[in-house]
Write a protein that holds these residues in place. Structure first.
Motif, PDB file in Angstrom:
ATOM      1  N   GLN A  28       0.911  -0.848  -0.124  1.00 44.83           N
ATOM      2  CA  GLN A  28      -0.315  -0.063   0.008  1.00 44.83           C
ATOM      3  C   GLN A  28       0.703   1.366   0.122  1.00 44.83           C
ATOM      4  O   GLN A  28       1.360   1.892   1.162  1.00 44.83           O
ATOM      5  CB  GLN A  28      -0.919  -0.230   0.861  1.00 44.83           C
ATOM      6  N   LEU A 314      -8.526   4.546   3.225  1.00 45.95           N
ATOM      7  CA  LEU A 314      -8.069   5.212   2.776  1.00 45.95           C
ATOM      8  C   LEU A 314      -7.993   4.102   1.491  1.00 45.95           C
ATOM      9  O   LEU A 314      -7.883   4.773   0.170  1.00 45.95           O
ATOM     10  CB  LEU A 314      -6.490   4.991   3.453  1.00 45.95           C
ATOM     11  N   LYS A 315      -8.164   2.905   1.662  1.00 48.68           N
ATOM     12  CA  LYS A 315      -8.188   1.865   0.681  1.00 48.68           C
ATOM     13  C   LYS A 315      -8.977   1.735  -0.346  1.00 48.68           C
ATOM     14  O   LYS A 315      -8.900   1.535  -1.749  1.00 48.68           O
ATOM     15  CB  LYS A 315      -7.300   0.554   1.277  1.00 48.68           C
ATOM     16  N   SER A 316      -9.802   2.457   0.037  1.00 49.85           N
ATOM     17  CA  SER A 316     -11.659   2.249  -1.012  1.00 49.85           C
ATOM     18  C   SER A 316     -11.014   2.906  -2.157  1.00 49.85           C
ATOM     19  O   SER A 316     -11.512   3.680  -2.839  1.00 49.85           O
ATOM     20  CB  SER A 316     -12.387   3.474   0.035  1.00 49.85           C
ATOM     21  N   GLN A 317     -10.158   4.371  -1.599  1.00 46.10           N
ATOM     22  CA  GLN A 317      -9.862   5.792  -2.464  1.00 46.10           C
ATOM     23  C   GLN A 317     -11.112   6.030  -2.922  1.00 46.10           C
ATOM     24  O   GLN A 317     -10.819   6.823  -3.820  1.00 46.10           O
ATOM     25  CB  GLN A 317      -8.779   4.843  -4.051  1.00 46.10           C
ATOM     26  N   GLY A 319     -11.920   8.980  -1.468  1.00 43.27           N
ATOM     27  CA  GLY A 319     -11.658  10.556  -1.440  1.00 43.27           C
ATOM     28  C   GLY A 319     -12.023  11.270  -0.244  1.00 43.27           C
ATOM     29  O   GLY A 319     -13.010  10.445   1.013  1.00 43.27           O
ATOM     30  N   LYS A 326      -9.790  11.124  -4.441  1.00 44.33           N
ATOM     31  CA  LYS A 326      -8.399  11.114  -4.635  1.00 44.33           C
ATOM     32  C   LYS A 326      -8.058  11.071  -3.066  1.00 44.33           C
ATOM     33  O   LYS A 326      -8.244  11.640  -2.157  1.00 44.33           O
ATOM     34  CB  LYS A 326      -8.285  13.215  -5.107  1.00 44.33           C
ATOM     35  N   SER A 327      -6.676  10.080  -3.049  1.00 47.58           N
ATOM     36  CA  SER A 327      -6.068   9.272  -2.326  1.00 47.58           C
ATOM     37  C   SER A 327      -5.501  10.141  -1.928  1.00 47.58           C
ATOM     38  O   SER A 327      -4.117  10.954  -1.985  1.00 47.58           O
ATOM     39  CB  SER A 327      -5.463   7.727  -2.429  1.00 47.58           C
TER      40      SER A 327
END
Length: 356
Positions: A28, A314-317, A319, A326-327
């Motif tokens: 990641q 965060l992993k789902s992105q 945002g 937006k990650s």
């Protein structure tokens, strides 16, 4: 979570590291961990390097140069956010030669260095003599970087086609890390604004980041928001758990967690200054697993919930409501407890591993 006092013992991983060890198959690259050293009970550098390389963690933040740990990470895929202590800033600001000497001595070539943070929460450190020295230190350090080290395309080509480890140090960003105290307003998120008293020091730094493509680095802690409002619905909001959400009446956006709200408050403050092109990096965030009697919410269950739910978010992105899809690079505090820190018990209880 928490680290005991026996060196060289077996390491039990809980919360965030458990997630990285057993549930994520690939690295990641946008999620990292902080490595603090205000402690007398840290495992040997080789053990820490081995632990990190056994996970899918892609980034490590150091608050100061750690040559032994960096050497142990040689050849790994872990990139370094290298910190410069506040106390070293005056020397770097004093002359280009001082910055060049620091760079030659402390920037490693055996691991990738993604960025260098000149100071940590320096503008709110309580030492007013440091603020005017921040920008000169950043400028001198930028000038001291190896030729080509700030060129993104060159870094990509080198990383893609060259095999020598020394070529991995190429695209290095120069920034500094701030606390949420740089904001004079953050609720609702659309009202986010930087503190006017900091303008003389902060505005030139923002322009430096803009001119050099470097990120704005911030340390948001939903835990402290909960500590000032201990209603059950606030705890759920801070832990990414089901809740009714909060509507920003100005923007019309609905927030379901405090992390996004804090991140968007920073985004609003940057946008208001005309720096919508400056990215944000979360240099620290975490939740203590233990606290004093008056520190509500500092429990193992809450710490594990915050860390694991944050990673899933965060992993789902997905945002944030203001910047969907937006990650954001995020460093979780921290790999180990720091048992020599002063203050309340929570300050010594953010570690994600325990020694037995």
């Amino acid at each position: 979570m928490g680290i005991g006092r026996q060196r060289g013992a077996a390491t039990i991983v809980l919360g965030i590291l458990e997630l990285f060890l057993f549930r994520l198959a690939t690295s990641q690259s946008f999620i990292g961990v902080n490595y603090g050293t205000i402690a007398d009970n840290l495992p040997p550098p080789a053990s820490t390097a081995s632990l990190l390389m056994s996970t899918s963690i892609g980034k490590l933040r150091l608050y100061e140069p750690q040559p032994d740990l960096v050497a142990a990470l040689a050849g790994s895929n872990i990139s370094i956010l290298l910190g410069i202590p506040n106390g070293a800033v005056p020397n770097l600001a004093s002359s280009p030669a001082a910055a060049a000497s620091w760079a030659a001595t402390n920037i490693p070539t055996t691991v990738s260095v993604s960025a260098i943070s000149v100071g940590n929460e320096l503008l709110n450190s309580g030492d007013p003599t440091l603020a005017p020295q921040l920008l000169p230190a950043m400028q001198n350090l930028l000038a001291a970087l190896p030729a080509g080290s700030t060129t993104k395309a060159y870094a990509w080509l080198a990383g893609r086609f060259l095999s020598k480890p020394s070529w991995r140090l190429l695209y290095v960003q120069i920034s500094t890390v701030h606390s949420m105290a740089v904001l004079s307003a953050s609720d609702p998120p659309s009202s986010g604004a930087f503190h006017p008293d900091l303008a003389g020091s902060l505005d030139p730094v923002l322009d430096f980041l803009h001119q050099n493509g470097a990120p704005f680095m911030i340390n948001p802690y939903p835990y402290f928001a909960y500590a000032s409002d201990t209603r059950p619905e606030t705890l759920a909001f801070c832990l990414f758990q089901p809740n009714a959400g909060r509507v920003d009446a100005e923007s019309g956006l609905t927030y379901t967690n405090m992390f996004d709200a804090q991140l968007d408050a920073i985004r609003a403050a940057l946008d208001a200054k005309g720096y919508s092109d400056v990215d944000i990096v979360i240099a620290e965030t975490g939740w203590p697993y233990k606290g004093d009697a008056d520190e509500a919410g500092a429990t193992v269950d809450n710490a594990k919930a915050y860390n694991t739910n944050l990673v899933a978010h965060l992993k789902s992105q997905v945002g944030t409501p203001r910047t969907p899809g937006k990650s954001v690079d995020t460093y979780i505090f921290a790999l180990y407890d720091e048992d020599l820190k002063g203050g309340p018990e929570s300050e010594r209880s953010f570690g994600c591993t325990r020694q037995t």
